[in-house]
Design a protein around this motif. Structure first.
Motif, PDB file in Angstrom:
ATOM      1  N   SER B  81       0.824  -1.193   0.000  1.00  0.00           N
ATOM      2  CA  SER B  81       0.000   0.000   0.000  1.00  0.00           C
ATOM      3  C   SER B  81       0.863   1.251   0.000  1.00  0.00           C
ATOM      4  CB  SER B  81      -0.880  -0.027   1.238  1.00  0.00           C
ATOM      5  OG  SER B  81      -1.686   1.095   1.270  1.00  0.00           O
ATOM      6  N   LYS B  82       1.850   1.211   0.858  1.00  0.00           N
ATOM      7  CA  LYS B  82       2.721   2.361   0.970  1.00  0.00           C
ATOM      8  C   LYS B  82       3.443   2.606  -0.343  1.00  0.00           C
ATOM      9  CE  LYS B  82       3.761   2.896   5.420  1.00  0.00           C
ATOM     10  NZ  LYS B  82       4.508   2.679   6.659  1.00  0.00           N
ATOM     11  N   GLN B  83       3.927   1.538  -0.888  1.00  0.00           N
ATOM     12  CA  GLN B  83       4.657   1.631  -2.147  1.00  0.00           C
ATOM     13  C   GLN B  83       3.783   2.271  -3.218  1.00  0.00           C
ATOM     14  OE1 GLN B  83       7.839   0.563  -2.533  1.00  0.00           O
ATOM     15  NE2 GLN B  83       7.795   1.475  -4.548  1.00  0.00           N
ATOM     16  N   LYS B  84       2.581   1.802  -3.243  1.00  0.00           N
ATOM     17  CA  LYS B  84       1.666   2.299  -4.261  1.00  0.00           C
ATOM     18  C   LYS B  84       1.466   3.802  -4.108  1.00  0.00           C
ATOM     19  CE  LYS B  84      -2.620   1.579  -4.225  1.00  0.00           C
ATOM     20  NZ  LYS B  84      -4.066   1.577  -4.445  1.00  0.00           N
ATOM     21  N   ALA B  85       1.270   4.199  -2.878  1.00  0.00           N
ATOM     22  CA  ALA B  85       1.071   5.625  -2.633  1.00  0.00           C
ATOM     23  C   ALA B  85       2.270   6.409  -3.145  1.00  0.00           C
ATOM     24  CB  ALA B  85       0.885   5.859  -1.146  1.00  0.00           C
ATOM     25  N   GLN B  86       3.414   5.877  -2.856  1.00  0.00           N
ATOM     26  CA  GLN B  86       4.630   6.559  -3.292  1.00  0.00           C
ATOM     27  C   GLN B  86       4.659   6.648  -4.810  1.00  0.00           C
ATOM     28  OE1 GLN B  86       7.458   4.659  -0.618  1.00  0.00           O
ATOM     29  NE2 GLN B  86       9.004   5.955  -1.527  1.00  0.00           N
ATOM     30  N   ASP B  87       4.368   5.533  -5.427  1.00  0.00           N
ATOM     31  CA  ASP B  87       4.371   5.516  -6.888  1.00  0.00           C
ATOM     32  C   ASP B  87       3.414   6.559  -7.443  1.00  0.00           C
ATOM     33  OD1 ASP B  87       6.076   3.497  -6.554  1.00  0.00           O
ATOM     34  OD2 ASP B  87       4.880   1.955  -7.545  1.00  0.00           O
ATOM     35  N   THR B  88       2.261   6.601  -6.846  1.00  0.00           N
ATOM     36  CA  THR B  88       1.281   7.561  -7.331  1.00  0.00           C
ATOM     37  C   THR B  88       1.828   8.980  -7.230  1.00  0.00           C
ATOM     38  OG1 THR B  88      -0.444   6.106  -6.503  1.00  0.00           O
ATOM     39  CG2 THR B  88      -1.080   8.316  -7.122  1.00  0.00           C
ATOM     40  N   GLN B  89       2.449   9.216  -6.103  1.00  0.00           N
ATOM     41  CA  GLN B  89       3.010  10.548  -5.907  1.00  0.00           C
ATOM     42  C   GLN B  89       4.032  10.854  -7.000  1.00  0.00           C
ATOM     43  OE1 GLN B  89       2.234  12.966  -3.590  1.00  0.00           O
ATOM     44  NE2 GLN B  89       3.492  14.101  -5.038  1.00  0.00           N
ATOM     45  N   GLN B  90       4.824   9.869  -7.285  1.00  0.00           N
ATOM     46  CA  GLN B  90       5.848  10.094  -8.295  1.00  0.00           C
ATOM     47  C   GLN B  90       5.201  10.322  -9.655  1.00  0.00           C
ATOM     48  OE1 GLN B  90       8.863   7.222  -8.296  1.00  0.00           O
ATOM     49  NE2 GLN B  90      10.200   8.390  -9.642  1.00  0.00           N
ATOM     50  N   ARG B  91       4.180   9.585  -9.880  1.00  0.00           N
ATOM     51  CA  ARG B  91       3.448   9.737 -11.128  1.00  0.00           C
ATOM     52  C   ARG B  91       3.032  11.186 -11.278  1.00  0.00           C
ATOM     53  NH1 ARG B  91      -0.407   6.636 -13.463  1.00  0.00           N
ATOM     54  NH2 ARG B  91      -0.244   6.776 -15.718  1.00  0.00           N
ATOM     55  N   VAL B  92       2.534  11.733 -10.209  1.00  0.00           N
ATOM     56  CA  VAL B  92       2.128  13.132 -10.251  1.00  0.00           C
ATOM     57  C   VAL B  92       3.289  14.010 -10.688  1.00  0.00           C
ATOM     58  CG1 VAL B  92       1.582  15.101  -8.807  1.00  0.00           C
ATOM     59  CG2 VAL B  92       0.279  13.026  -8.570  1.00  0.00           C
ATOM     60  N   ASN B  93       4.415  13.753 -10.112  1.00  0.00           N
ATOM     61  CA  ASN B  93       5.570  14.572 -10.466  1.00  0.00           C
ATOM     62  C   ASN B  93       5.916  14.436 -11.941  1.00  0.00           C
ATOM     63  OD1 ASN B  93       5.672  15.329  -7.836  1.00  0.00           O
ATOM     64  ND2 ASN B  93       7.318  13.918  -7.290  1.00  0.00           N
ATOM     65  N   GLU B  94       5.947  13.215 -12.389  1.00  0.00           N
ATOM     66  CA  GLU B  94       6.273  12.995 -13.793  1.00  0.00           C
ATOM     67  C   GLU B  94       5.280  13.707 -14.702  1.00  0.00           C
ATOM     68  OE1 GLU B  94       8.074   8.540 -13.006  1.00  0.00           O
ATOM     69  OE2 GLU B  94       6.309   8.839 -14.265  1.00  0.00           O
ATOM     70  N   LEU B  95       4.028  13.512 -14.389  1.00  0.00           N
ATOM     71  CA  LEU B  95       3.010  14.142 -15.219  1.00  0.00           C
ATOM     72  C   LEU B  95       3.157  15.651 -15.219  1.00  0.00           C
ATOM     73  CD1 LEU B  95      -0.110  11.953 -14.504  1.00  0.00           C
ATOM     74  CD2 LEU B  95       1.126  12.223 -16.631  1.00  0.00           C
ATOM     75  N   LYS B  96       3.480  16.168 -14.049  1.00  0.00           N
ATOM     76  CA  LYS B  96       3.650  17.620 -13.978  1.00  0.00           C
ATOM     77  C   LYS B  96       4.772  18.051 -14.905  1.00  0.00           C
ATOM     78  CE  LYS B  96       3.305  18.742  -9.397  1.00  0.00           C
ATOM     79  NZ  LYS B  96       3.379  19.632  -8.245  1.00  0.00           N
ATOM     80  N   GLU B  97       5.846  17.310 -14.849  1.00  0.00           N
ATOM     81  CA  GLU B  97       6.970  17.653 -15.712  1.00  0.00           C
ATOM     82  C   GLU B  97       6.565  17.620 -17.175  1.00  0.00           C
ATOM     83  OE1 GLU B  97      10.888  15.736 -15.459  1.00  0.00           O
ATOM     84  OE2 GLU B  97      10.546  15.785 -13.302  1.00  0.00           O
ATOM     85  N   GLU B  98       5.943  16.529 -17.518  1.00  0.00           N
ATOM     86  CA  GLU B  98       5.543  16.407 -18.911  1.00  0.00           C
ATOM     87  C   GLU B  98       4.618  17.547 -19.312  1.00  0.00           C
ATOM     88  OE1 GLU B  98       4.365  12.568 -19.917  1.00  0.00           O
ATOM     89  OE2 GLU B  98       4.043  13.022 -22.034  1.00  0.00           O
ATOM     90  N   ASN B  99       3.769  17.891 -18.395  1.00  0.00           N
ATOM     91  CA  ASN B  99       2.866  18.993 -18.690  1.00  0.00           C
ATOM     92  C   ASN B  99       3.644  20.253 -19.049  1.00  0.00           C
ATOM     93  OD1 ASN B  99       0.411  17.906 -18.498  1.00  0.00           O
ATOM     94  ND2 ASN B  99      -0.335  19.303 -16.960  1.00  0.00           N
ATOM     95  N   GLU B 100       4.632  20.497 -18.258  1.00  0.00           N
ATOM     96  CA  GLU B 100       5.422  21.696 -18.530  1.00  0.00           C
ATOM     97  C   GLU B 100       6.063  21.610 -19.906  1.00  0.00           C
ATOM     98  OE1 GLU B 100       8.173  22.875 -15.428  1.00  0.00           O
ATOM     99  OE2 GLU B 100       6.618  22.371 -13.973  1.00  0.00           O
ATOM    100  N   ARG B 101       6.580  20.450 -20.168  1.00  0.00           N
ATOM    101  CA  ARG B 101       7.229  20.264 -21.464  1.00  0.00           C
ATOM    102  C   ARG B 101       6.244  20.559 -22.591  1.00  0.00           C
ATOM    103  NH1 ARG B 101       8.509  14.634 -22.404  1.00  0.00           N
ATOM    104  NH2 ARG B 101       7.117  15.231 -24.095  1.00  0.00           N
ATOM    105  N   LEU B 102       5.099  19.971 -22.471  1.00  0.00           N
ATOM    106  CA  LEU B 102       4.098  20.161 -23.515  1.00  0.00           C
ATOM    107  C   LEU B 102       3.728  21.626 -23.665  1.00  0.00           C
ATOM    108  CD1 LEU B 102       1.787  17.079 -22.970  1.00  0.00           C
ATOM    109  CD2 LEU B 102       3.641  17.429 -24.592  1.00  0.00           C
ATOM    110  N   GLU B 103       3.588  22.255 -22.520  1.00  0.00           N
ATOM    111  CA  GLU B 103       3.204  23.659 -22.613  1.00  0.00           C
ATOM    112  C   GLU B 103       4.286  24.469 -23.301  1.00  0.00           C
ATOM    113  OE1 GLU B 103       1.559  25.487 -18.941  1.00  0.00           O
ATOM    114  OE2 GLU B 103       0.276  23.728 -19.048  1.00  0.00           O
ATOM    115  N   ALA B 104       5.506  24.144 -23.006  1.00  0.00           N
ATOM    116  CA  ALA B 104       6.601  24.855 -23.657  1.00  0.00           C
ATOM    117  C   ALA B 104       6.521  24.655 -25.164  1.00  0.00           C
ATOM    118  CB  ALA B 104       7.928  24.343 -23.118  1.00  0.00           C
ATOM    119  N   LYS B 105       6.283  23.420 -25.502  1.00  0.00           N
ATOM    120  CA  LYS B 105       6.204  23.117 -26.926  1.00  0.00           C
ATOM    121  C   LYS B 105       5.084  23.904 -27.589  1.00  0.00           C
ATOM    122  CE  LYS B 105       6.449  19.306 -30.142  1.00  0.00           C
ATOM    123  NZ  LYS B 105       6.754  17.863 -30.251  1.00  0.00           N
TER     124      LYS B 105
END
Lengths: 152, 152
Positions: B81-105
């Motif tokens: 459970s804990k691991q999953k939560a962590q993964d989800t959190q990381q997912r958020v970070n990744e998505l945020k990054e990608e979002n920025e990239r896309l917006e830049a593009k």
DNA sequence: CAGCATTGCGCAATCT
DNA sequence: GAGATTGCGCAATGCT
């Protein structure tokens, strides 16, 4: 990460026995009782010297109060934790959606760009055809990512 | 599918008292004893008819084994459970990054588009001024987000 | 030293 | 029927 060998957790415990007598479904408050572990089976009657709890009157007065408070705190904390996890999950969903949106936009812009470029090239050809027959230059110029194969 | 629709009767309140005697301080632990809760304080004395645990020999044989197994399972589950939560959190970070990239593009593409459009308009004007005013078609194309108001 | 918050852990009820 | 989940209480520990 799995700990196959789970050995005894170190440090803990005093010899206190807690009897939990939960009340019934009616909203009755529980009156858990604390039993000072009877010296059954050869347990030392009086604690030698080391006992965190000291098993004094704490067993039944402010102790209980503290427990209840902590229980509340724990519940709260867990609720929060769960809520947070949920929120994070939702965040993921939202971000994913936005990502899709952005990608769609990129696609659109790219297409527009490509169309405009084609148009531009066309005009260039026209001009070249009319005035100067040196079109070769224009065709091999630089950019070229317009993959269109429409060549009138 | 993790549905929060779990009804929560959760009636754990049976009149069972579990005494946990885990004296570890000395590395020794006593067998957890089940005490039939003495009728202290006006609780039901001993309704010997319903007792999940029945307090039979389960107390100390296969019971203990089951407990241990479950404890292990619980640990595992919680870890996951804990691991999953962590993964989800990381997912958020990744998505945020990608979002920025896309917006830049997007920004970049928009700029390119705008430049091209300007260029195009300029040429159109030139042409219209000089030779043939047939550029109207191209100018009214379809898209429209070119908000430029630069009119040389 | 108090007081809530977090965290690991065991128990028991459920769910699968 | 066995493991996986989940709610809960206890105790240790962290944080103010």
């Amino acid at each position: 990460m799995s700990k196959p060998s789970q050995q005894r957790p170190n440090t803990d415990q005093n010899g206190v026995s807690v009897i939990q007598t939960q009340a019934h479904s009616s909203g009755l408050q529980q009156v858990p009782q604390l039993v000072p572990i009877s010296p059954s089976g050869g347990g030392k009657a009086t604690p030698p010297s080391k006992m965190k709890k000291t098993s004094t009157e704490k067993d039944s007065d402010e102790y209980r109060q503290r427990r209840e408070r902590n229980n509340l705190a724990v519940k709260k904390s867990r609720m929060r934790s769960k809520q947070k996890a949920q929120d994070t999950q939702q965040r993921v969903n939202e971000l994913k959606e936005e990502n899709e949106r952005l990608e769609a936009k990129i696609k659109l812009l790219s297409k527009e760009l490509s169309v405009l470029k084609d148009l531009f090239l066309e005009h260039a050809h026209n001009l070249a055809d009319n005035v100067q027959p040196q079109v070769t230059e224009a065709s091999n110029n630089n950019n070229n990512n317009n993959n269109n194969s429409k060549h009138p």
